[in-house]
Structure formats: structure tokens, C-alpha cells
Write an enzyme that holds these catalytic residues in place. Structure first.
Site, PDB file in Angstrom:
ATOM      1  N   GLU A  51      -4.136  -6.831   8.198  1.00  0.00           N
ATOM      2  CA  GLU A  51      -2.836  -7.101   7.435  1.00  0.00           C
ATOM      3  C   GLU A  51      -2.523  -8.460   7.872  1.00  0.00           C
ATOM      4  O   GLU A  51      -2.547  -9.049   8.914  1.00  0.00           O
ATOM      5  CB  GLU A  51      -1.826  -5.947   7.802  1.00  0.00           C
ATOM      6  CG  GLU A  51      -0.375  -6.565   7.056  1.00  0.00           C
ATOM      7  CD  GLU A  51       0.516  -5.521   6.977  1.00  0.00           C
ATOM      8  OE1 GLU A  51       0.568  -4.660   7.678  1.00  0.00           O
ATOM      9  OE2 GLU A  51       1.543  -5.698   6.105  1.00  0.00           O
ATOM     10  N   CYS A 250       2.154  -3.221   4.589  1.00  0.00           N
ATOM     11  CA  CYS A 250       3.068  -3.179   3.958  1.00  0.00           C
ATOM     12  C   CYS A 250       3.203  -4.461   2.826  1.00  0.00           C
ATOM     13  O   CYS A 250       3.946  -4.561   1.952  1.00  0.00           O
ATOM     14  CB  CYS A 250       4.401  -3.259   4.474  1.00  0.00           C
ATOM     15  SG  CYS A 250       4.695  -1.700   5.756  1.00  0.00           S
ATOM     16  N   ASN A 381      -0.240   1.700  -0.212  1.00  0.00           N
ATOM     17  CA  ASN A 381      -0.552   1.762   1.231  1.00  0.00           C
ATOM     18  C   ASN A 381       0.091   2.857   1.864  1.00  0.00           C
ATOM     19  O   ASN A 381      -0.560   3.655   2.154  1.00  0.00           O
ATOM     20  CB  ASN A 381       0.118   0.469   1.821  1.00  0.00           C
ATOM     21  CG  ASN A 381       0.030   0.303   3.183  1.00  0.00           C
ATOM     22  OD1 ASN A 381      -0.849   0.435   3.854  1.00  0.00           O
ATOM     23  ND2 ASN A 381       1.208   0.042   4.057  1.00  0.00           N
ATOM     24  N   GLU A 382       1.300   2.869   2.175  1.00  0.00           N
ATOM     25  CA  GLU A 382       1.869   3.965   3.102  1.00  0.00           C
ATOM     26  C   GLU A 382       2.916   4.642   2.298  1.00  0.00           C
ATOM     27  O   GLU A 382       4.012   4.542   2.445  1.00  0.00           O
ATOM     28  CB  GLU A 382       2.508   3.165   4.590  1.00  0.00           C
ATOM     29  CG  GLU A 382       2.649   4.039   5.511  1.00  0.00           C
ATOM     30  CD  GLU A 382       3.113   3.222   6.641  1.00  0.00           C
ATOM     31  OE1 GLU A 382       4.151   2.608   6.817  1.00  0.00           O
ATOM     32  OE2 GLU A 382       2.515   3.589   7.841  1.00  0.00           O
TER      33      GLU A 382
HETATM   34  O1  AHR Z   1       0.675  -2.167  11.024  1.00  0.00           O
HETATM   35  C1  AHR Z   1       2.151  -2.520  10.672  1.00  0.00           C
HETATM   36  C2  AHR Z   1       2.668  -1.731   9.444  1.00  0.00           C
HETATM   37  O2  AHR Z   1       2.545  -0.398   9.952  1.00  0.00           O
HETATM   38  C3  AHR Z   1       1.738  -1.749   8.358  1.00  0.00           C
HETATM   39  O3  AHR Z   1       2.208  -2.777   7.447  1.00  0.00           O
HETATM   40  C4  AHR Z   1       2.587  -0.384   7.440  1.00  0.00           C
HETATM   41  O4  AHR Z   1       1.274   0.250   6.763  1.00  0.00           O
HETATM   42  C5  AHR Z   1       2.706   0.501   8.674  1.00  0.00           C
HETATM   43  O5  AHR Z   1       4.151   0.871   8.617  1.00  0.00           O
END
Ligand code: AHR
Length: 661
Positions: A51, A250, A381-382
Site C-alpha cells: 500500500e 484504504c 478493499n476493506e
Molecule cells: O495497512 C493499513 C490499513 O489497514 C489499510 O490501508 C487498510 O486496509 C487497513 O485498515
């Protein structure tokens, strides 16, 4: 065949064996079932989660040394200083630069108009990414655009200066063209400096316009012009990753939908790639980095190319139409989801399409006519909640119809359990989701207690991508978190559980991957770097040990008929590799040494063994730039014979590979 007959220790091997052989106490008998399990360990088992956080892209992997090279940050002169200029004066005794904003140029609006009134006193200085890392004897490639309509400025001088303003490299360029033209020069470094700056001075008096002022080391990964930082990529390469997930995290989602990651903006000439604020710029009030922007010089083409270099499956993750749910959580109405889905469809064509197809042609024009062989795409993503499931379902329907061969990765949210997690699993299972991404940023004890997490997972349901995990020594997002041996040891214990369940866990990756020592937002991280050096953490060494010894097929390893999930603080997994060698991973999390005896088919395992250990008596121990090898693999060769008990020292991760010879 691996010998399992009982033999006597020969004097030849006695001395070699002493280090790891225990003669006292009753050993724990570990039973290996060597008959074929038919349970494959996927080539994607251990991979990389990349990331752009902690200045991992600009200021990190992307070797550009000039920050805000195109004057496109929200404050267009951020990163640039004019030491002899007073913004409130006419500056007749020096000069002054300001940005001109050409709104019609959508991707690169600003250019720098420099007015030099006294060339003896005026300078423009870029401070890089907390300085510029410059190495003695190396060449640095400078390029810039200039339009010299007045032609009164005759030359531009570029100097690299050290912290004391001493010149360590220089180049003089005549930039005389009235119209925009790119100029190039080489700066040869006379000394090494971690915090160099680029100082620009002018000869002559008048106005000149500048843009895209760029400086790269000539030595990049694979020597590619304007490429990636070789030492950092080497560290990734050494992990032998099975996949490379990009670009986050993120940042894919963005704080708002407008700030989501849009891969189409990251292609083509770097001059035309629009700059955008990073979601991590102002995420944490305790770790503000107002100068964190994305130049997209490291874009999707470069990510695919890097995946190929690493021998890793490329795993791009795309926005699913929901902005980061820790931020605005803006959601695209279903009726307006088409452009997002089209981005996914076009991405497959960009990666795999023929050079005659519109997006395949873009790839070919950038230098890669062969396909990138994309097999996976992550949708969101999340993300969590019903709105995610609703949108995933639409992506799934369209993509599976058009590209049934592409495997889709879905999300179960940020937490490894709880209402949202359960809901996501239930719904995704109903949708026949192929791979579900799970995240766990948890404390050290959680990792030790969860070595059995996947033992009872449904073998007929979706496969698991343990996509982001790291043991947190203090608390999630605490800036006090450390890459201590305690965290790495607990992760290793947990990883034996991931590996033992490789029939359901198909992909795993630590997160985040890397951080600039002076510009980070999140800790812990797998790799730390400054402008000159990179540092493997204890956690990196654990990941490398597992990934480099991944194996091909699972072997059952038990004590008293049960998997080792922390009984007497011991954890274990075993695999068979391509050479028919047996690889056993043992973790002893206790403060006392343990002994084990390896049995297969009720006989002692014998043969030539390679044993690699990671260990520390101090759970707080960490690698540092001053002491990078506090936690470092120790390799021993040993012959295992009948009655050979193996010592697993306190607080140790041990890999034993027994060769079938
Ligand atoms: O790894 C840091 C963050 O943790 C990432 O951007 C996200 O996917 C998770 O909340």
C-alpha cells in the site's frame, strides 16, 4: 526415500549435531504422516501486500528524488524553498517564483514562472522526501521542462548540496528554447549524503517557466530509466512472494469517492499523470504528513511490471463504489455503478487483452505487448455491510459473465470476528465467493491463541486470503507499536496455523509492507527505510523464512494425535517440497528450551537436515539501522539419526528441512 530406520550417531556428525541436539528431559514426540495428503500448498500462499502508506511509493519504492516535481500539490510550492526571497517584497535584489495555473490542462495545471532580478542572490531549493539520498560515485539523471520566451536567462545551474550546503554534484544547462522543451543532464555525486537538497540557480536576468523538475538515481531496479529503488525491490524479491497486491489498502477507497484510486489516471507519460492527495496525508492527527501526495509515477503499469519481475501473481484491488468506511463512507448509488464496473472490465483488457484491443494497445504502447497474465481482481478493499454485498454481487455477475476465468477477491471488513464479519461470510458464501479477504491487526496473545483459527473452517466454502495482519505490541494504529521479537514470534506461531490449513488458506500477507523512518503514519511495518538504506525487521525475517520454505503439499504433524497449536507453547506445521524434502516449521514461544523428536510412521526421522533458526532471549529485541542483525537467520547443517532429539530453544522459530538423501 527418507530413511526412517534407526542408526547410531556417527562421530562425523556428532559435533555438527551438538548445537541442536538435546540430551536432557523427555522430548515431545512429533508425528509426521508422510503418505500423500493431497492437500496442495498454493504458490500464492505467501505474498506481498503493498500500500502507498508511510511514503512507500513517492519517497519510497519510486526512486524520484524531487518532491512536488510538477508543482501540483494543494500548495503548489510545497517542498520548494526560495531562501533569499521575501514573499512580501518585490525582491529586486534576488528573484521570486510563483505558479501559473492553466486550468485547461486537466492533469498538470501548474507551471513555475521564475523571475530572476539578481542572479547572484536568487535560488530555488527542493528538499526531497525528508532530504535526498545521494551516494558517492553514482550518477543522477536530471530532467526538466522549460519555456524561455524572453531568452534572457542563459543557463540554469543544478547543484546537489549536503546538509551544510556544500556542493556534492552539479550540472549547468543552457535552456534557450522559447517553447516548451525537455532538457536532461547528469549529476555525478562526489560524496554520500542522506539529506541532500537540489539547489537551482540561474544565469541572466528575466523570466523563465519551468515544470516537471525531476531527479532519479541512474542505478534503479533493473536499470530502468526513472524506475524503482533497487535496494527496496531487492528486499521484496528476496521474499520470493507468490503474489503482489496493490495499490492498497484504504487509498483505493479514498476518503471520498472523488479521492479513490483510479488506475486509468496512472498510465502514460508521467507528465500527464494527475497528482492527488494521499488518504494518509491527514488521517492521523498524531502523525500528520501534509506533504503526502500521489504523483502516480508508480502506477498500474509499473505495478504489473513489478509483479512480473518478482515472479508474483499481480493482484490489483479496485474501488467497489464505497469510499473508506473509516472516513466518509460515501456510497455510489447502484444506478451509477457502471463506470466502476467498467474500470474492472477495462483492467482485464489492459492486463491481458491483445495489442489490437483498446486497452491492450495502451499496455503495448507503454512497452509491454505481452499480456501480464492477470488472474485475480479484488473488489473493494476493506469494505463491510449490506451495501458492500449488494455491490459485490453486481460486480461478480458482470465480471463472471465476461471473464469467468478471473478469480474475484471479496472483503469481510476490518475485523476478524463480530457481527459484520459473520454477516459478510454468510452472504459471500451464499454468493459462491471464491476468495474472502480477512484482516487481523490484533495483540500478541491473539496471534498465539488463534493458531487453530482455520482448523474447522468449511473446506467446501470460499478460500481465505489472510490479506492484512500484524501483531500490535501496543494497540492498532498506536504510533508506539514496535517490530519487536515478541510480535514476530507470535506471528510465526499463527503462521503455522495458516500453513497447516493451506487447503483453505490460499493467500497470506503481512501489512503494511514498508515505511519511511521520518515520514510514516502507521507502525509496525515489515520493512523500514531511510533515504539511503533499508532494514529488514524481525517480522520480515519470519515472513521470509516461511515464504522461502513454502513447500508444495501439506504433511500432517501432530503430538499425541493433535495439531500443535500452543500445547506447552509449541506450534508446528509441515510440508513436502518439490525435491521431496520434508520441511518442518517449529515455534517455541516459551521462555524455556524444548526438545522434540521427529517421528514418521512410528520411526525416527533420519537424514541430512538444514536447520534455520530465528531467536532472541529478549522479546523486546528489534532490528535497527545501527544493529540490523539482532534477529537474523542462523543456518546449521545436521544429520538426524535415531534418538536424535532436537532442541528448540526458548523463543525460537525453527525451520528444519530434511533431505531425502
Ligand atoms: O495497512 C493499513 C490499513 O489497514 C489499510 O490501508 C487498510 O486496509 C487497513 O485498515
Amino acid at each position: 526415500m527418507l530413511t526412517t530406520t534407526i542408526r547410531k550417531l556417527t562421530p562425523l556428525f556428532m559435533s555438527l549435531a551438538l548445537a541442536n541436539v538435546a540430551f536432557a528431559s523427555t522430548p515431545t514426540q512429533l508425528d509426521l504422516a508422510l503418505s500423500a495428503s493431497g492437500k496442495k500448498v498454493q504458490s500464492t500462499m505467501y505474498g506481498i501486500f503493498f500500500e502507498d502508506i508511510n511514503f512507500s511509493a513517492d519517497g519510497g519504492l519510486y526512486a524520484e528524488l524531487v518532491k512536488n516535481r510538477s508543482f501540483e500539490f494543494a500548495q503548489p510550492m510545497m517542498g520548494w524553498a526560495q531562501p533569499q526571497t521575501d514573499p512580501y517584497s518585490l525582491n529586486h535584489n534576488s528573484g521570486i517564483a510563483s505558479t501559473l495555473n492553466f486550468a485547461e490542462n486537466k492533469t498538470n495545471k501548474n507551471v513555475l514562472r521564475v523571475n530572476v532580478f539578481n542572479d547572484k542572490n536568487y535560488s530555488l531549493v527542493n528538499d526531497g522526501f525528508r532530504g535526498m539520498g545521494i551516494t558517492k560515485g553514482k550518477d543522477y539523471l536530471l530532467s526538466f521542462y522549460a519555456a524561455n520566451s524572453e531568452q534572457k536567462v542563459t543557463h540554469i545551474n543544478f547543484q546537489l548540496v549536503d546538509a551544510k550546503d556544500k556542493v556534492i554534484a552539479s550540472a549547468r544547462v543552457a535552456a534557450n528554447n522559447k517553447d516548451w522543451q525537455q532538457y536532461n543532464a547528469i549529476l555525478h555525486a562526489k560524496s554520500t549524503e542522506e539529506k541532500a537538497r537540489l539547489k537551482i540557480t540561474f544565469e541572466g536576468k528575466g523570466a523563465i517557466d519551468l515544470d516537471v523538475i525531476s531527479l532519479f538515481p541512474k542505478d534503479t531496479w533493473k536499470g530502468r530509466a526513472k524506475g524503482l529503488r533497487a535496494d527496496l525491490i531487492q528486499m521484496l524479491y528476496d521474499l520470493k512472494p507468490g503474489f503482489f497486491r496493490f495499490p492498497g489498502g484504504c487509498i483505493i477507497e479514498g476518503r471520498t469517492l472523488a479521492e479513490r484510486y483510479q488506475w486509468k489516471n496512472t498510465l502514460g507519460d508521467i507528465e500527464q499523470r494527475p497528482t492527488m492527495i494521499s488518504r494518509w496525508n491527514n488521517e492521523f492527527s498524531h502523525k500528520l504528513t501534509p506533504d503526502y501526495f500521489q504523483s502516480f509515477g508508480l502506477g498500474f503499469y509499473e505495478y504489473f511490471q513489478l509483479s512480473e519481475d518478482l515472479g508474483a501473481e499481480p493482484i490489483p484491488i479496485l474501488s467497489c463504489g464505497i469510499a473508506c468506511q473509516f472516513n466518509t463512507g460515501e456510497v455510489v448509488p447502484v444506478s451509477e455503478l457502471d463506470p466502476y464496473i467498467q474500470d474492472a472490465i477495462d483492467l482485464v483488457e489492459f492486463a491481458n487483452g491483445s495489442v489490437e484491443s483498446p486497452w491492450g494497445k495502451v499496455r503495448a504502447d507503454m512497452g509491454h505487448p505481452e499480456p501480464f497474465n492477470l488472474k485475480y481482481i479484488g473488489i473493494g478493499n476493506e469494505q463491510w455491510g449490506p451495501q458492500y454485498i449488494e455491490r459485490f454481487k453486481i460486480f461478480q455477475k458482470v465480471l463472471k459473465e465476461k471473464y469467468p476465468e478471473i478469480i474475484l477477491i471479496s472483503s469481510s471488513g476490518p475485523f476478524p470476528d463480530g457481527e459484520q464479519f459473520e454477516y459478510a461470510h454468510k452472504e459471500l458464501k451464499k454468493l459462491d465467493a471464491e476468495i474472502i479477504d480477512e484482516h487481523y491487526y490484533k495483540d500478541i496473545e491473539w496471534f498465539k491463541k488463534n493458531a487453530n483459527r482455520y482448523d474447522n473452517y468449511d473446506r467446501n466454502g470460499p478460500k481465505i486470503f489472510a490479506g492484512e495482519y500484524a501483531a500490535q505490541s501496543v494497540a492498532t494504529v498506536s504510533p508506539l507499536n514496535k517490530n519487536s521479537w515478541a510480535t514476530a514470534l507470535a506471528e510465526a506461531a499463527f503462521m503455522t496455523g495458516l500453513e497447516r490449513n493451506a487447503d483453505v488458506v490460499h493467500m497470506t500477507s503481512y501489512a503494511p509492507l514498508m515505511a519511511h523512518t521520518e515520514a510514516w503514519q502507521w507502525a509496525p511495518n515489515l520493512i523500514w527505510f531511510n533515504n539511503l538504506e533499508s532494514l529488514p525487521t524481525a517480522n520480515y525475517e519470519v515472513q521470509k523464512l516461511f515464504s522461502n520454505n513454502r513447500g508444495e503439499e501439506l504433511i500432517s504433524i501432530t503430538a499425541n494425535g493433535k495439531p500443535l497449536i500452543g500445547q506447552e507453547d509449541l506450534y508446528a506445521s509441515a510440508v513436502r517440497d518439490i525435491d521431496n524434502g520434508i520441511i518442518i516449521k517449529l515455534v517455541n514461544t516459551s521462555a524455556v528450551d524444548k526438545t522434540v523428536a521427529l517421528h514418521a510412521n512410528n520411526k525416527t526421522v533420519e537424514g541430512a537436515a538444514t536447520i534455520i533458526s530465528l531467536s532472541s532471549a529478549n522479546l523486546e529485541a528489534e532490528n535497527s539501522f545501527a544493529h540490523p542483525k539482532v534477529i537474523h537467520p542462523v543456518v546449521a547443517k545436521q544429520k538426524l539419526n535415531a534418538n536424535t532429539d532436537i532442541k528448540v530453544p526458548a523463543q525460537t522459530v525453527m525451520m528444519i528441512k530434511v533431505l531425502d538423501k
